[in-house]
Scaffold this motif. Structure first.
Motif, short mmCIF file in Angstrom:
data_model
loop_
_atom_site.label_atom_id
_atom_site.label_comp_id
_atom_site.label_asym_id
_atom_site.label_seq_id
_atom_site.Cartn_x
_atom_site.Cartn_y
_atom_site.Cartn_z
N CYS A 1 49.28 10.02 9.40
CA CYS A 1 49.87 8.79 8.90
C CYS A 1 49.31 7.50 9.56
O CYS A 1 48.78 7.61 10.62
CB CYS A 1 51.53 8.62 9.39
N TRP A 2 49.10 6.54 8.56
CA TRP A 2 47.95 5.24 9.26
C TRP A 2 48.93 4.00 9.50
O TRP A 2 48.61 3.20 9.86
CB TRP A 2 47.40 4.82 8.06
N SER A 3 50.47 4.37 9.29
CA SER A 3 51.38 3.15 9.71
C SER A 3 52.59 3.72 10.33
O SER A 3 52.92 4.84 10.10
CB SER A 3 51.57 2.56 8.47
N LYS A 4 53.10 2.95 11.05
CA LYS A 4 54.61 3.26 11.59
C LYS A 4 55.33 1.78 11.67
O LYS A 4 54.89 0.92 12.25
CB LYS A 4 54.51 3.83 13.07
N GLY A 5 56.41 1.53 11.06
CA GLY A 5 57.00 0.52 11.08
C GLY A 5 56.22 -0.51 10.23
O GLY A 5 55.90 -0.39 9.31
N HIS A 6 56.13 -1.57 11.08
CA HIS A 6 55.19 -2.75 10.63
C HIS A 6 53.96 -2.71 11.29
O HIS A 6 53.10 -3.65 11.00
CB HIS A 6 55.89 -4.20 10.77
N ALA B 1 41.79 4.21 12.03
CA ALA B 1 42.58 5.01 11.15
C ALA B 1 41.94 6.23 10.72
O ALA B 1 42.48 7.40 10.38
CB ALA B 1 43.03 4.42 10.01
N HIS B 2 40.63 6.09 10.42
CA HIS B 2 39.90 7.34 9.60
C HIS B 2 38.39 7.29 9.79
O HIS B 2 37.61 7.44 8.88
CB HIS B 2 40.18 7.08 7.99
N CYS B 3 38.12 7.18 10.99
CA CYS B 3 36.47 7.21 11.23
C CYS B 3 35.82 8.48 10.64
O CYS B 3 36.13 9.55 11.01
CB CYS B 3 36.31 7.09 12.77
N LEU C 1 52.83 -0.35 2.67
CA LEU C 1 51.96 0.53 3.32
C LEU C 1 51.98 1.76 2.74
O LEU C 1 50.95 2.56 2.92
CB LEU C 1 52.67 0.36 4.71
N LYS C 2 53.03 2.32 2.21
CA LYS C 2 53.15 3.65 1.60
C LYS C 2 52.14 3.67 0.48
O LYS C 2 51.46 4.56 0.17
CB LYS C 2 54.59 3.92 0.97
N ALA C 3 52.19 2.66 -0.38
CA ALA C 3 51.13 2.57 -1.40
C ALA C 3 49.66 2.67 -1.01
O ALA C 3 48.77 3.27 -1.63
CB ALA C 3 51.50 1.41 -2.31
N TYR C 4 49.49 1.76 0.12
CA TYR C 4 48.24 1.74 0.71
C TYR C 4 47.57 3.37 1.06
O TYR C 4 46.83 3.80 0.74
CB TYR C 4 48.28 1.00 1.90
N GLU C 5 48.63 4.09 1.53
CA GLU C 5 48.12 5.50 1.98
C GLU C 5 47.97 6.36 0.72
O GLU C 5 47.12 7.04 0.72
CB GLU C 5 49.25 6.07 3.04
N GLN C 6 48.91 6.13 -0.20
CA GLN C 6 49.01 7.02 -1.38
C GLN C 6 47.53 6.78 -2.06
O GLN C 6 47.08 7.61 -2.58
CB GLN C 6 50.14 6.79 -2.21
N LYS C 7 47.04 5.50 -2.50
CA LYS C 7 45.98 5.26 -2.99
C LYS C 7 44.63 5.41 -2.35
O LYS C 7 43.60 5.61 -2.96
CB LYS C 7 46.01 3.71 -3.48
#
Length: 214
Positions: A82-87, A95-97, A137-143
């Motif tokens: 996961c790349w996010s938690k809360g705000h 995040a993804h080196c 943030l959820k959409a950021y991860e999904q896309k």
């Protein structure tokens, strides 16, 4: 000595100097724990790791110890569920080196930042309320995750049975590699296009009208 694979390549870049590229994979605790920037300790750890590798290793090790332009870096790959938690949200190498082997570090960082900004612009308007950022943030991860999964696929995984490893395991194989490398250099063929991860398939960069200015 810690087990692992060792690689050495030399390159003459001037009439008076030769560049040497040393690398490999190892479980060496000393090399792992050597403090970044502690050149003396990094050199000693490398010498310990490379000892007994054959060819001109001992000569190279001695030259390395005397070199004043020594540089050491670790290849890193970052994979998070996961790349996010809360705000809080991660982008770029945090995040993804994808490691230097892909040639996609800067591209991935720019694409990820663009998608994150686009989704925040799309979902964080006044009418979206306090849940807008969570949706963004959820959409950021999904896309963006399908893009990064392709970029990172197979990177730094065990490739002991790979063609290159088999080729470089014998003097004959090294001779073939050097011959092909010489031919590519003469013909000005860039092998990076086969090594880099630029051809991401079945994925299109989203467009965000929210980021356009009138």
């Amino acid at each position: 000595m810690a087990p692992g694979k060792r690689m050495m390549m030399t390159r003459r870049h001037s009439p008076h100097k030769i560049q040497v590229y040393l690398g490999g994979t190892t479980d060496s605790v000393r090399l792992k724990n050597s403090r970044r920037g502690d050149t003396k300790e990094e050199k000693e750890a490398f010498a310990e790791f490379l000892h007994g590798a054959g060819w001109k290793t001992e000569e190279i090790i001695q030259s390395m110890k005397d070199a004043d332009d020594f540089y050491c870096e670790r290849l890193a790959l970052v994979k998070l569920d996961c790349w996010s938690k809360g705000h809080m949200v991660l982008i770029g190498d945090a995040a993804h080196c994808p490691s230097g082997r892909t040639g996609m570090g800067t591209t991935s960082s720019m694409v990820g930042a663009y998608i994150l900004a686009g989704e925040i612009g799309r979902h964080c308007g006044a009418e979206d309320g306090k849940d807008g950022l969570a949706v963004a943030l959820k959409a950021y991860e999904q896309k963006f995750r399908p893009f990064m999964e392709q970029v990172q696929q197979g990177v730094l995984e065990d490739s002991e049975d790979g063609l290159l490893d088999s080729l470089m395991a014998t003097s004959f194989g090294i001779g073939i590699f050097n011959y092909l490398a010489g031919k590519m250099s003469f013909l000005k063929i860039n092998p990076a296009k086969w090594m880099m991860k630029e051809n991401v398939k079945n994925w299109d960069l989203p467009e965000y009208e929210e980021l356009l200015r009138d």
